[in-house]
Design an enzyme around this catalytic site. Structure first.
Site, short mmCIF file in Angstrom:
data_model
loop_
_atom_site.label_atom_id
_atom_site.label_comp_id
_atom_site.label_asym_id
_atom_site.label_seq_id
_atom_site.Cartn_x
_atom_site.Cartn_y
_atom_site.Cartn_z
N ALA A 25 2.63 11.28 17.35
CA ALA A 25 2.58 9.92 17.91
C ALA A 25 2.92 9.95 19.38
O ALA A 25 3.68 10.81 19.83
CB ALA A 25 3.55 9.01 17.17
N LYS A 26 2.36 8.99 20.10
CA LYS A 26 2.71 8.80 21.51
C LYS A 26 3.26 7.38 21.62
O LYS A 26 2.72 6.47 20.98
CB LYS A 26 1.43 8.96 22.35
CG LYS A 26 1.64 8.83 23.84
CD LYS A 26 0.33 9.06 24.61
CE LYS A 26 -0.08 10.51 24.58
NZ LYS A 26 -0.67 10.93 25.87
N LYS A 42 3.66 2.45 19.45
CA LYS A 42 3.53 3.81 18.90
C LYS A 42 2.08 3.97 18.50
O LYS A 42 1.57 3.23 17.66
CB LYS A 42 4.46 3.92 17.68
CG LYS A 42 4.62 5.32 17.11
CD LYS A 42 5.74 5.31 16.07
CE LYS A 42 5.87 6.62 15.32
NZ LYS A 42 6.97 6.57 14.31
N ASP A 134 16.35 11.15 7.54
CA ASP A 134 16.15 11.92 8.77
C ASP A 134 17.06 11.39 9.88
O ASP A 134 16.64 11.17 11.00
CB ASP A 134 14.67 11.85 9.21
CG ASP A 134 14.33 12.95 10.21
OD1 ASP A 134 13.28 12.86 10.87
OD2 ASP A 134 15.15 13.89 10.36
O1 LIG Z 1 11.57 2.21 23.24
C1 LIG Z 1 11.33 3.30 22.77
N1 LIG Z 1 11.49 4.48 23.47
C2 LIG Z 1 11.96 4.58 24.79
C3 LIG Z 1 12.09 3.51 25.63
C4 LIG Z 1 12.57 3.69 26.94
C5 LIG Z 1 12.93 4.94 27.40
C6 LIG Z 1 12.79 6.03 26.54
C7 LIG Z 1 12.31 5.86 25.25
C8 LIG Z 1 13.16 7.38 26.97
N2 LIG Z 1 13.36 7.52 28.42
C9 LIG Z 1 14.18 6.43 28.95
C10 LIG Z 1 13.45 5.12 28.79
C11 LIG Z 1 10.87 3.43 21.36
C12 LIG Z 1 10.89 2.30 20.53
C13 LIG Z 1 10.48 2.41 19.21
C14 LIG Z 1 10.06 3.65 18.71
F1 LIG Z 1 9.67 3.75 17.42
C15 LIG Z 1 10.06 4.77 19.52
C16 LIG Z 1 10.47 4.66 20.85
#
Ligand SMILES: O=C(Nc1ccc2c(c1)CNCC2)c1ccc(F)cc1
Length: 338
Positions: A25-26, A42, A134
């Site tokens: 996933a991205k 996602k 997990d």
């Molecule tokens: O918001 C997410 N990730 C996210 C947001 C902001 C930042 C990051 C990840 C990592 N670097 C700093 C800034 C996120 C939210 C839901 C998810 F399923 C997976 C990731």
């Protein structure tokens, strides 16, 4: 809801930069155009998912039933012929894993604040009959108010016969996996989660893992032995709690209900962990229903009936995001879409 191209996503979201890319996933930051709220999208390619596609369906179905302030909220699901888009709560602080690494380790007080939030989310899941399976710092994100949000329910299990049913699939990340899980025995998802929480608490307090080895065989041996270093900065109370969580015998391991008012958990705070959800889904918020019915020029009854289908379409997303605006003190307003 299957639509043929990106149009459904582009119609309601302005996609921004990538904030994470995992196995299949991205994750991109995006703006929900009707409300202006920031979300995380996602994006998964169905062909690339292959045999992992059922994991995504598991995650989506679980997240539709899990509504808790320490569980990342699912707003909408868009499926096209080639892709699946999950519109999720944005967590500006990123992963707890990076937060710990940047600080070497956390103080007992800060570890307690975060660990209480993890206990709250896990107690909620276990009381609904779900095991996460997990739990690790990479799956705990920090939002803009320093709250933890649990993500990644691709491996979570809701045994048919309830939490007393045994699970068999060996899954999750080795360093956080319980001894009974890596021994290939049948195990209880809830008990395995409590072991992972022990590994998590150890990582918060020390900044490194209790059981670690580049060789997977050696790692498994260390986990089954259940012996770990106890650096001198650990308080006696921390050592007691770690011992109760990192019990090799799952039947001797502490349960999440006992954790709620454990002395280490309530130290300096005085109150037990509240695990009930602050969000109740049964009653729709009147202000949000009003704004949406006016905006779409339909009666409130019609809008309520539509929303109560919980289709996780653009209506569900608009509802949740307007509600988030309201609880954050921002105006409950929808922009006119041109
Ligand atoms: O918001 C997410 N990730 C996210 C947001 C902001 C930042 C990051 C990840 C990592 N670097 C700093 C800034 C996120 C939210 C839901 C998810 F399923 C997976 C990731």
């Amino acid at each position: 809801m299957v639509v043929e191209e990106y149009s459904e996503v582009a119609r309601h979201y302005r996609i921004k930069e990538t904030v994470g890319s995992g196995g299949f996933a991205k994750v991109k930051r995006a703006v929900h155009l009707p409300t202006g709220e920031i979300v995380a999208i996602k994006i998964m390619d169905k062909a690339a998912l292959g045999s992992d596609l059922p994991r995504v369906k598991t995650e989506i179905e679980a997240m539709k039933n899990l509504h808790h302030h320490h569980i990342c909220r699912l707003y909408q699901v868009i499926e096209t012929s080639r892709k699946i888009f999950m519109i999720l709560e944005y967590c500006s602080g990123g992963e707890l894993f990076d937060y710990i690494v940047q600080r070497d380790r956390l103080s007992e007080g800060e570890s307690r604040t975060f660990f209480r939030q993890i206990v709250s989310a896990v107690a909620y899941m276990h009381n609904l009959g779900y095991a996460h399976r997990d739990l690790k710092p990479e799956n705990l994100l920090i939002d803009d108010e320093q709250n933890l949000k649990l993500i990644d329910f691709g491996l979570c299990a809701k045994p048919k016969g309830g939490m007393s049913d045994h699970l068999y699939t060996c899954c999750g990340s080795p360093a956080y996996a319980a001894p009974e899980l890596i021994a290939g025995k049948s195990y209880m998802g809830s008990e395995a989660d409590l072991w992972s929480m022990g590994v998590l608490l150890y990582a918060l307090l020390n900044g490194f893992l209790p059981f670690d080895d580049d060789n997977i065989g050696m790692l498994y041996r260390k986990i089954k032995a259940g012996k770990y270093d106890t650096p001198d900065w650990l308080s006696p109370d921390s050592l007691i709690l770690l011992k109760q969580l990192l019990q090799v015998d799952p039947k001797r391991r502490i349960t999440v209900d006992k954790l709620l008012n454990h002395s280490w958990i309530t130290n300096d705070i005085g109150v037990p962990v509240e695990w009930h959800s602050k969000h109740q889904m049964s009653v729709l918020d009147e202000d949000v229903v009003t704004e949406m019915s006016v905006h779409r020029k339909v009666s409130r009854e019609t809008m309520k009936a539509e929303l109560e289908k919980w289709n996780y379409d653009y209506l569900t997303a608009a509802y949740f995001l307007l509600l988030k605006k309201k609880t954050s003190g921002r105006p409950v307003r929808l922009q006119i879409l041109y």
